[in-house]
Design a protein around this motif. Structure first.
Motif, PDB file in Angstrom:
ATOM      1  N   TYR A 132     -42.487   4.747 -16.820  1.00  0.00           N
ATOM      2  CA  TYR A 132     -41.511   5.991 -17.155  1.00  0.00           C
ATOM      3  C   TYR A 132     -40.355   6.134 -16.211  1.00  0.00           C
ATOM      4  CZ  TYR A 132     -41.123  11.033 -17.763  1.00  0.00           C
ATOM      5  OH  TYR A 132     -40.506  12.362 -18.108  1.00  0.00           O
ATOM      6  N   VAL A 133     -39.223   6.465 -16.882  1.00  0.00           N
ATOM      7  CA  VAL A 133     -38.130   6.716 -15.999  1.00  0.00           C
ATOM      8  C   VAL A 133     -37.448   7.978 -16.777  1.00  0.00           C
ATOM      9  CG1 VAL A 133     -35.726   5.755 -15.354  1.00  0.00           C
ATOM     10  CG2 VAL A 133     -37.831   4.070 -15.836  1.00  0.00           C
ATOM     11  N   GLY A 134     -36.860   8.981 -15.776  1.00  0.00           N
ATOM     12  CA  GLY A 134     -36.418   9.876 -16.200  1.00  0.00           C
ATOM     13  C   GLY A 134     -36.852  11.213 -15.607  1.00  0.00           C
ATOM     14  N   GLN A 176     -35.120  -1.365 -14.907  1.00  0.00           N
ATOM     15  CA  GLN A 176     -34.477  -1.624 -13.594  1.00  0.00           C
ATOM     16  C   GLN A 176     -32.929  -0.667 -13.774  1.00  0.00           C
ATOM     17  OE1 GLN A 176     -35.259  -4.316 -10.936  1.00  0.00           O
ATOM     18  NE2 GLN A 176     -33.363  -3.930  -9.645  1.00  0.00           N
ATOM     19  N   PHE A 177     -32.285  -0.975 -14.672  1.00  0.00           N
ATOM     20  CA  PHE A 177     -31.003  -0.224 -14.819  1.00  0.00           C
ATOM     21  C   PHE A 177     -31.036   1.213 -15.081  1.00  0.00           C
ATOM     22  CE2 PHE A 177     -28.021   1.547 -18.168  1.00  0.00           C
ATOM     23  CZ  PHE A 177     -26.945   1.398 -17.464  1.00  0.00           C
ATOM     24  N   PHE A 178     -32.028   1.544 -15.833  1.00  0.00           N
ATOM     25  CA  PHE A 178     -32.266   2.903 -15.981  1.00  0.00           C
ATOM     26  C   PHE A 178     -32.753   3.720 -14.513  1.00  0.00           C
ATOM     27  CE2 PHE A 178     -33.458   3.188 -20.609  1.00  0.00           C
ATOM     28  CZ  PHE A 178     -32.252   3.264 -21.357  1.00  0.00           C
ATOM     29  N   ASN A 179     -33.406   2.879 -13.986  1.00  0.00           N
ATOM     30  CA  ASN A 179     -34.192   3.462 -12.683  1.00  0.00           C
ATOM     31  C   ASN A 179     -32.865   3.480 -11.446  1.00  0.00           C
ATOM     32  OD1 ASN A 179     -36.312   4.232 -10.814  1.00  0.00           O
ATOM     33  ND2 ASN A 179     -35.957   2.429  -9.888  1.00  0.00           N
ATOM     34  N   GLU A 180     -32.161   2.656 -11.680  1.00  0.00           N
ATOM     35  CA  GLU A 180     -30.629   2.737 -10.670  1.00  0.00           C
ATOM     36  C   GLU A 180     -30.075   3.918 -11.211  1.00  0.00           C
ATOM     37  OE1 GLU A 180     -29.448  -1.343 -10.964  1.00  0.00           O
ATOM     38  OE2 GLU A 180     -30.498  -2.188  -9.888  1.00  0.00           O
ATOM     39  N   SER A 181     -29.954   4.267 -12.633  1.00  0.00           N
ATOM     40  CA  SER A 181     -29.167   5.392 -13.042  1.00  0.00           C
ATOM     41  C   SER A 181     -30.030   6.701 -12.940  1.00  0.00           C
ATOM     42  CB  SER A 181     -28.803   5.021 -14.329  1.00  0.00           C
ATOM     43  OG  SER A 181     -27.991   3.639 -14.373  1.00  0.00           O
ATOM     44  N   LYS A 182     -31.284   6.680 -12.554  1.00  0.00           N
ATOM     45  CA  LYS A 182     -31.976   7.942 -12.624  1.00  0.00           C
ATOM     46  C   LYS A 182     -31.629   9.135 -12.405  1.00  0.00           C
ATOM     47  CE  LYS A 182     -34.736   6.926  -8.533  1.00  0.00           C
ATOM     48  NZ  LYS A 182     -35.801   6.758  -8.098  1.00  0.00           N
ATOM     49  N   ALA A 183     -30.391   9.354 -11.302  1.00  0.00           N
ATOM     50  CA  ALA A 183     -30.011  10.616 -11.206  1.00  0.00           C
ATOM     51  C   ALA A 183     -29.153  11.171 -12.349  1.00  0.00           C
ATOM     52  CB  ALA A 183     -29.123  10.477  -9.809  1.00  0.00           C
ATOM     53  N   GLU A 184     -28.311  10.285 -12.903  1.00  0.00           N
ATOM     54  CA  GLU A 184     -27.530  10.626 -14.218  1.00  0.00           C
ATOM     55  C   GLU A 184     -28.729  10.871 -15.412  1.00  0.00           C
ATOM     56  OE1 GLU A 184     -24.508  11.620 -16.638  1.00  0.00           O
ATOM     57  OE2 GLU A 184     -24.408  11.197 -14.282  1.00  0.00           O
ATOM     58  N   LEU A 185     -29.555   9.920 -15.522  1.00  0.00           N
ATOM     59  CA  LEU A 185     -30.602   9.780 -16.788  1.00  0.00           C
ATOM     60  C   LEU A 185     -31.434  11.538 -16.643  1.00  0.00           C
ATOM     61  CD1 LEU A 185     -31.521   6.486 -17.408  1.00  0.00           C
ATOM     62  CD2 LEU A 185     -30.023   7.723 -18.296  1.00  0.00           C
ATOM     63  N   GLN A 186     -31.855  11.775 -15.244  1.00  0.00           N
ATOM     64  CA  GLN A 186     -32.520  13.014 -15.210  1.00  0.00           C
ATOM     65  C   GLN A 186     -31.894  14.305 -15.862  1.00  0.00           C
ATOM     66  OE1 GLN A 186     -33.972  13.556 -11.262  1.00  0.00           O
ATOM     67  NE2 GLN A 186     -35.562  11.785 -11.326  1.00  0.00           N
ATOM     68  N   LYS A 187     -30.548  14.189 -16.132  1.00  0.00           N
ATOM     69  CA  LYS A 187     -30.046  15.329 -16.638  1.00  0.00           C
ATOM     70  C   LYS A 187     -30.300  15.543 -18.191  1.00  0.00           C
ATOM     71  CE  LYS A 187     -26.032  14.728 -13.703  1.00  0.00           C
ATOM     72  NZ  LYS A 187     -24.412  14.433 -13.709  1.00  0.00           N
ATOM     73  N   LEU A 188     -30.981  14.580 -18.944  1.00  0.00           N
ATOM     74  CA  LEU A 188     -31.351  14.286 -20.164  1.00  0.00           C
ATOM     75  C   LEU A 188     -32.301  15.135 -20.469  1.00  0.00           C
ATOM     76  CD1 LEU A 188     -30.395  10.677 -20.798  1.00  0.00           C
ATOM     77  CD2 LEU A 188     -28.715  12.680 -21.280  1.00  0.00           C
TER      78      LEU A 188
END
Length: 363
Positions: A132-134, A176-188
């Motif tokens: 789970y990522v987000g 791994q990419f999503f996890n490194e971008s999670k600050a941005e993805l958490q806005k979704l």
């Protein structure tokens, strides 16, 4: 001439049939898709996708751990692969759970001699790995998936570097990419699930042997995805999934399989959701030269996405079912893998998943 081909992924024999009305509809649909251009509302998905860069050194390390030897469903080597995937995800800081259950698998000894004094089925440990990522507060999830077992049976048929080490590596890299971008993805509004399905491959030689030739008369394929799809439940007009005690609306599945061929040709897979296929082809045309999807031709492939389509979930299968020289053979080895093909397909998968997550629907 355009053709409609019906394929069962686990079988060695591909049997085409001609269907003029469907063929004409397919041509109209594919022709309509060639007029697409990127939508402004999907700008976010384009922006996040262009940031993805597959780490080839790490990807090769994953491949070496996954596809060094055969690892069919239920084998000791499959448990080694399971632990590798789980440990990597957890060590990366990605929240991960497993679904562990027993599957009743047809006893291969009874296929040729049904009168042997042996049990009809063999209880087989099956483990789905779910990451789970987000945002923890997300009300919905978009799933990306791959099976992680290789073809087995009375004998293991190869290490499965392409089928399906290639998509397993892709999914690890995407997470791994999503996890490194999670600050941005958490806005979704939606988060992401990465699902590694166990037991996609049939234990018997062919995909439908369990139903058609074995005395047990049971489905012998998609053990992991059928189990997970059966855990989805109605929540209003939608289907939901519980992850770590939290209810999430299950929006869609983007499945990847057999994406490591150097001359990759992504199949226009006719069981897939039409809108998802349209989005995939549009993104492909705008980013890849030449495109990975051919202009014409349809193929129906039985794979893990079918479990979710049957449950009413929009799903797409990103698969190359044209290059089958090494499919289910000992020659399906890692030195034949193209990481460029894996990277390009990964970007299509990321675009689809982030488009749905940003819009909270199929746009």
């Amino acid at each position: 001439m355009n053709t409609w081909v019906n394929v069962i992924k686990g079988e060695q024999n591909v049997m085409p049939h001609y269907s003029p009305p469907i063929m004409a509809l397919g041509l109209m649909f594919l022709g309509a898709m060639t007029c697409d251009s990127p939508s402004k509302k999907n700008t976010y998905a384009y922006d996040i996708t262009k940031e993805f860069s597959l780490n080839e050194v790490r990807a090769k390390r994953h491949m070496n751990a996954i596809a060094l030897t055969p690892h069919p469903h239920g084998s000791e080597q499959q448990r080694v692969v399971e632990l590798y995937i789980s440990d990597f995800l957890q060590n990366t800081g990605i929240k991960t759970i497993t679904q562990t259950f027993e599957s009743e698998v047809p006893n291969p000894l009874l296929l040729q001699n049904p009168n042997l004094p042996a049990p009809l089925t063999i209880p087989t440990k099956t483990v789905n790995i779910i990451a789970y990522v987000g945002s923890p507060k997300a009300s919905c999830v978009v799933a990306l998936g791959s099976h992680y077992d290789s073809k087995g049976g009375l004998e293991a048929l190869g290490p499965g570097a392409n089928d399906s080490g290639s998509s397993t590596v892709a999914l690890l890299e995407i997470l791994q990419f999503f996890n490194e971008s999670k600050a941005e993805l958490q806005k979704l509004p939606c988060a992401f699930l990465g699902i590694f399905f166990d037991g996609e491959e049939a234990r018997l030689p062919n995909w439908d042997d369990g139903m058609l030739k074995h005395p047990a008369k049971i489905i012998d394929n998609r053990y992991g995805s059928r189990h997970l799809a059966a855990t989805l439940y109605a929540c209003g007009e939608a289907k939901c999934f519980t992850f770590d005690g939290e209810q999430k609306e299950f929006m869609a599945l983007v499945l990847m399989d057999m994406i490591g061929n150097p001359n990759i040709i992504l199949t226009n897979e006719s069981n897939s959701n039409r809108r998802l296929l349209e989005l995939a082809r549009s993104f492909d045309r705008n980013t890849n030269t030449p495109p990975l999807f051919p202009e014409t031709g349809w193929t129906a492939v039985q794979d893990d996405h079918i479990s979710f389509i049957e449950a009413g979930i929009p799903a797409i299968n990103l698969i190359d079912f044209s290059n089958l020289q090494h499919w289910h053979k000992p020659t399906d080895t890692m030195e034949k893998i193209s990481y460029d093909s894996i990277s390009k397909t990964s970007k299509i998968a990321i675009y689809l998943a982030t488009t749905i997550a940003a819009n909270r629907r199929l746009p």
